[in-house]
Write a protein that holds these residues in place. Structure first.
Motif, PDB file in Angstrom:
ATOM      1  N   GLU A   1     -17.795  -3.487  83.311  1.00 28.63           N
ATOM      2  CA  GLU A   1     -17.520  -3.210  81.890  1.00 28.63           C
ATOM      3  C   GLU A   1     -17.677  -1.723  81.558  1.00 28.63           C
ATOM      4  OE1 GLU A   1     -20.106  -5.820  79.696  1.00 28.63           O
ATOM      5  OE2 GLU A   1     -18.820  -7.577  80.051  1.00 28.63           O
TER       6      GLU A   1
ATOM      7  N   THR B   1     -25.476  -9.973  86.197  1.00 25.47           N
ATOM      8  CA  THR B   1     -25.526  -9.081  85.030  1.00 25.47           C
ATOM      9  C   THR B   1     -25.194  -7.649  85.437  1.00 25.47           C
ATOM     10  OG1 THR B   1     -27.179 -10.490  83.967  1.00 25.47           O
ATOM     11  CG2 THR B   1     -26.990  -8.230  83.153  1.00 25.47           C
TER      12      THR B   1
ATOM     13  N   ARG C   1     -21.468  -7.303  86.074  1.00 27.42           N
ATOM     14  CA  ARG C   1     -20.715  -7.314  84.822  1.00 27.42           C
ATOM     15  C   ARG C   1     -20.839  -5.968  84.092  1.00 27.42           C
ATOM     16  NH1 ARG C   1     -23.455 -10.650  81.970  1.00 27.42           N
ATOM     17  NH2 ARG C   1     -24.062  -9.263  80.285  1.00 27.42           N
TER      18      ARG C   1
END
Length: 142
Positions: free
Chosen positions: A32, A25, A28
């Motif tokens: 992002e 997580t 990511r």
């Protein structure tokens, strides 16, 4: 790989999720958010030094120079994320942002411009941590 970093502020939190879930997580969310990963292993994520808008820098650093005519022309940031398993279901996340700016404290100074560290005030670390926490699945969701 030798990593040298200067950071004054560290933002950390204990979450009720296993380390692999938190690590994926965090990776990511970091990518992002526009930061490229330069190094990653099971416990650490380090971004490459990323250009940062100099006009936004004041929101993220502790200002040590109070000049009405700052000569800073560029900024960059590198993010360090440490992820440590406390138990099988509890993980500690620590985020540090290392800011640098290029130029001089004042446009009136007749010194060559150079890169200088700018101490983080913790705002970027908190923003990233909030995104990571919000992106973790709720219990029972996979």
């Amino acid at each position: 790989m030798v990593l040298l970093a200067f950071y004054l502020f560290s933002y950390e939190m204990l979450v009720n999720h296993p380390l692999p879930e938190v690590a994926l997580t965090a990776q990511r969310v970091i990518t992002e958010s526009g930061y490229a990963i330069g190094y990653r292993d099971e416990n650490d994520i380090v971004t490459v030094s990323t250009e940062f808008d100099i006009r936004d820098l004041h929101r993220y650093i502790i200002e040590e120079f109070s000049d009405e005519n700052p000569g800073w022309t560029q900024a960059r940031v590198q993010i360090f994320v440490k992820i440590r398993a406390i138990t099988t279901e509890n993980t500690k996340i620590e985020i540090n942002a290392v800011f640098e700016r290029f130029g001089t404290p004042s446009v009136l100074l007749l010194i060559p411009p150079h890169w200088r560290n700018a101490a983080s005030n913790g705002n970027l670390e908190k923003e990233l941590m909030d995104k990571i926490i919000a992106s973790l699945p709720t219990k029972g969701e996979k």
